[in-house]
Design an enzyme around this catalytic site. Structure first.
Site, PDB file in Angstrom:
ATOM      1  N   GLU A 369      -7.869  45.192 -47.360  1.00 48.24           N
ATOM      2  CA  GLU A 369      -8.050  46.405 -46.557  1.00 48.24           C
ATOM      3  C   GLU A 369      -8.650  47.577 -47.334  1.00 48.24           C
ATOM      4  OE1 GLU A 369      -4.707  45.736 -43.079  1.00 48.24           O
ATOM      5  OE2 GLU A 369      -4.309  47.246 -44.633  1.00 48.24           O
ATOM      6  N   GLU A 450      -5.326  39.101 -40.170  1.00 45.11           N
ATOM      7  CA  GLU A 450      -4.056  39.720 -39.801  1.00 45.11           C
ATOM      8  C   GLU A 450      -4.155  40.226 -38.369  1.00 45.11           C
ATOM      9  OE1 GLU A 450      -2.393  42.711 -42.390  1.00 45.11           O
ATOM     10  OE2 GLU A 450      -3.267  41.785 -44.189  1.00 45.11           O
TER      11      GLU A 450
END
Length: 733
Positions: A369, A450
């Site tokens: 991320e 995710e």
């Protein structure tokens, strides 16, 4: 193979406590603790005598991992440093040893050093501290086989080829000469091919051609082979054995293909942490996690979020056919130049440690991320491709229009639930189209890494309506992933609840993002994944209900979602006529096994009782191949009736860990999910308990891990109020 001597016993911790490795420096409470308690330096010491005949050989120390900044001293001299908390530490002992007693001192600093990935920013998980994996004394010849990289380039052909790049260790700078023999063996140990070559330098390339009748490694048939290497040289003999598999894995714009066939990825993310013991659970506990993911949750892939995990875990994934997405340490933050250089080394260490695992199908070479960084991620990809051209790279991001330097665009898509954060009135789609995410005008290999997780954290003891919504969100994303032709699949966040920093989670140092709790007990959402497994591997029938008239904000249990892979489901309430329900293919057209949903309109008036009328018993029956094949009974007036104490195994090797689950059950064997009473745990015999001996039930269950110490009988006694004491017996072998 070099001689590996277990070096786990008889360490002196902090100068006062005798400990056995693996070990966590601080046994943190279940929740509500200050994570700074382990963020300091700790010392491990050991006095030892080298094995007989050690002169003329090479001795080294191998720590499989220590968190995080390690310094190793032999007889007062610094001999090794390591700033990576997840990969092995090698310390050469030979030159500093004496014939008699020798003293090792290892300093492990659990501080969050901003020059070491993943530290420097905020992190949504704990890293703990200590020497948390096994330690070995390694003895081998002065000229030895250091490692081998095996490649199988043409597995889809009728005849196959194996290449092995063999690297040699020669710290004493001996003249390199000798013969290397290689034997390929099947899973039964039968030799099927052989070759040999003369040593010419510090590495050697071997090749075996025209291999016949080779069975491929697959998720349903994980065939494994071994390559035995025998080195004969004037400096002594050496042996090395490597296990691997023949398989081809590829992400394309049409999805993921394993050995040429399309396979939709259905996975979850895994943190390697456990209650109280942190990272320090040994081989058997790691293997059990892999089994749970494969057989209980019925997954075909796990992502090692967000760091390389135990080789025991990866070895078990190889054995059972569980695919792995492995990635380097990190969470959102990119540090300075020293930090980046260390992260590039993380790529190198991860790949060279794990490049022979057939279960690993992609390398994660981007900080999870993080923002784009062209130069940094150009280098991580370059290193990965140079070390292992047989696997593709991925870089997990959560930002749109991110630069694609990897082979696969791997995306954390939290669109479902994002409108609740932004205040938008729009209905959130479970997943976005990949071009909307990538900003490209063409498709690329694409994988969801995710979803859900922090968008709808759910505790095992949450009220039923939240549990239903949790289930529904996982169903919706899985359905969307199966329906997206160009998407390789989806990996949910996440498998297990986990301890976290104070900045995250529910305020008690726990992220309740898992489809199972920290003890690996499945929540209702865990059965979403289990129900997608084929019936031949086991039938699943999980009604999403506590079965109580007044548990919800409204009367009754309807609508009732039943997670199942049965052909249909029958609901039998009291003496009313049974109602047959079929899989909901209208709302979940793409799932292999949609849930069965019973709605109010399916029942005659008053069929399930109105408020104030009698509440009756119920049975839910799964129909498969035209017959009643599995059932769950529910009683109208549940009572605490029995205490179930179930270990994962009844025999456990010395030094290994075993999980024990405790469940408070009603009269028909269902968990009493509101039970929150404390249970007391007493362990006698050849084992010790991780964590406290008095723990509360949560959602009707709790768990604990034991470590076998020595050999002999183990008696576990668990007591709960009026239910008295339940005894269970194990054996340490």
């Amino acid at each position: 193979m070099p001689e590996l001597i277990s070096f786990n016993e008889n360490w002196l911790f902090e100068g006062t406590q005798q400990v056995r490795l693996p070990h966590t420096a601080v046994e943190v409470p279940y929740h509500y603790f200050d994570e700074k308690c382990y963020q300091r330096a700790f010392t491990y010491e050991k006095t030892f005598t080298p094995p007989n005949g050690w002169q003329g050989t090479e001795l080294s120390l191998l720590l499989e991992a220590a968190m995080a900044d390690a310094k190793i001293y032999l007889n007062g001299d610094l001999i090794a440093e390591h700033k990576d908390g997840y990969t092995p530490i090698h310390a050469r002992l030979t030159d500093g040893l004496t014939d008699g007693e020798n003293h090792l001192r290892i300093v492990i600093d659990g501080s969050e050093n901003p020059e070491i990935p993943p530290f420097g920013g905020r992190i949504d998980y704990l890293c703990f501290a200590g020497i948390y994996r096994d330690v070995w004394l390694v003895q081998n010849a002065p000229l030895a086989i250091e490692t081998v990289k095996i490649e199988t380039p043409d597995v889809l052909n009728a005849t196959k080829t194996l290449t092995a790049q063999v690297y040699f260790s020669n710290p004493q700078k001996k003249v390199i000469s000798g013969t290397l023999e290689a034997t390929l063996k099947d899973s039964e140990g039968n030799p099927i091919a052989h070759t040999q070559a003369e040593l010419t330098g510090e590495r050697l390339l071997l090749q075996m051609d025209n291999l016949q009748n080779i069975e491929l490694w697959d998720v349903d048939a994980p065939h494994l082979y071994t390559l035995d290497l025998a080195l004969k040289s004037p400096h002594g003999d050496d042996h090395h054995t490597t296990r691997f598999g023949f398989r081809h894995a590829e992400f394309t714009t049409d999805g993921f293909f394993l050995n040429g066939r399309s396979l939709k990825i259905r996975g979850l993310n895994r943190h390697q942490s456990f209650p109280y013991s942190g990272y320090a659970i040994g081989r058997s506990g790691q293997e059990r996690d892999a089994d749970l993911l494969k057989y209980d949750l019925r997954l075909n892939l796990v992502r090692t979020s967000h760091y390389p995990q135990s080789t025991a875990f990866l070895n078990r994934c190889d054995e059972i056919g569980l695919l792995v997405f492995e990635e380097i340490p990190g969470w959102q933050h990119i540090g300075g130049e020293k930090w980046k250089a260390e992260s590039v080394e993380n790529v190198r260490r991860m790949i060279t440690r794990d490049w022979n695992h057939p279960s690993i199908i992609i390398w994660g070479v981007r900080i999870n991320e993080s923002e784009d960084d062209h130069a940094f991620y150009t280098e991580t990809n370059r290193v990965a491709r140079a070390l292992d051209p047989t696997r593709q790279t991925g870089g997990v991001r959560c930002i749109e229009d991110s630069e694609l330097l990897e082979d696969v665009y791997t995306m954390n898509d939290f669109n479902l639930g994002s409108h609740e954060i932004s205040g938008s009135n729009r209905a959130a789609r479970p997943l976005r189209d990949q071009r909307e995410v990538t900003g490209l005008d063409h498709d690329v290999p694409y994988l969801i890494t995710e979803y859900n997780g922090h968008m709808f954290p759910t505790k095992a003891h949450d009220q039923e309506l939240r549990q239903i919504e949790h289930v529904t969100r996982h169903l919706q994303v899985l359905n969307a992933a199966f329906g997206a032709k160009g998407t390789a699949g989806a990996i949910g966040w996440c498998a297990f609840d986990y301890n976290t920093h104070s900045d995250f989670g529910a305020g008690d140092r726990i992220c309740y993002h898992g489809v199972a709790d920290m003890y690996r007990e499945l929540k209702f959402a865990g059965h979403v994944y289990a129900s997608q497994g084929e019936p031949e591997g086991g039938l699943v029938l999980e009604p999403v209900t506590l079965y109580a008239r007044g548990e919800r904000n409204i009367n009754g249990i309807l609508p009732l979602t039943v997670l199942t892979n049965c052909d249909s489901v029958e609901l039998r309430y009291g003496t009313a006529t049974p109602i047959r329900g079929e899989p909901d293919r209208i709302n979940y057209p793409h799932l292999p096994h949609p849930p069965v949903v019973f709605r109010l309109e399916d029942f005659p008036e008053d069929a399930l009782g109105n408020w104030g009328t009698a509440w009756d018993d119920c049975e839910v029956v799964g129909i498969w191949n035209g017959e009643a094949a599995i059932s769950r009974k529910y009683c109208a007036a549940p009572l605490l009736t029995s205490l179930s104490v179930v270990p994962d195994a009844t025999e456990i090797a010395d030094g290994q860990d075993v999980r024990v689950m405790v469940r408070a059950l009603d009269q028909v064997g269902n968990k009493a999910r509101h039970a929150a009473d404390p249970v007391t745990i007493e362990v006698k015999g050849a084992a010790r308990l991780h964590g406290p001996a008095l723990v509360p039930l949560r959602a009707g269950s709790t768990g604990f891990w034991l470590r076998a110490e020595g050999t002999g009988p183990i008696t576990i006694s668990v007591s709960l109020g009026s239910l008295g004491t339940t005894e269970t017996f194990l054996t340490a072998i």
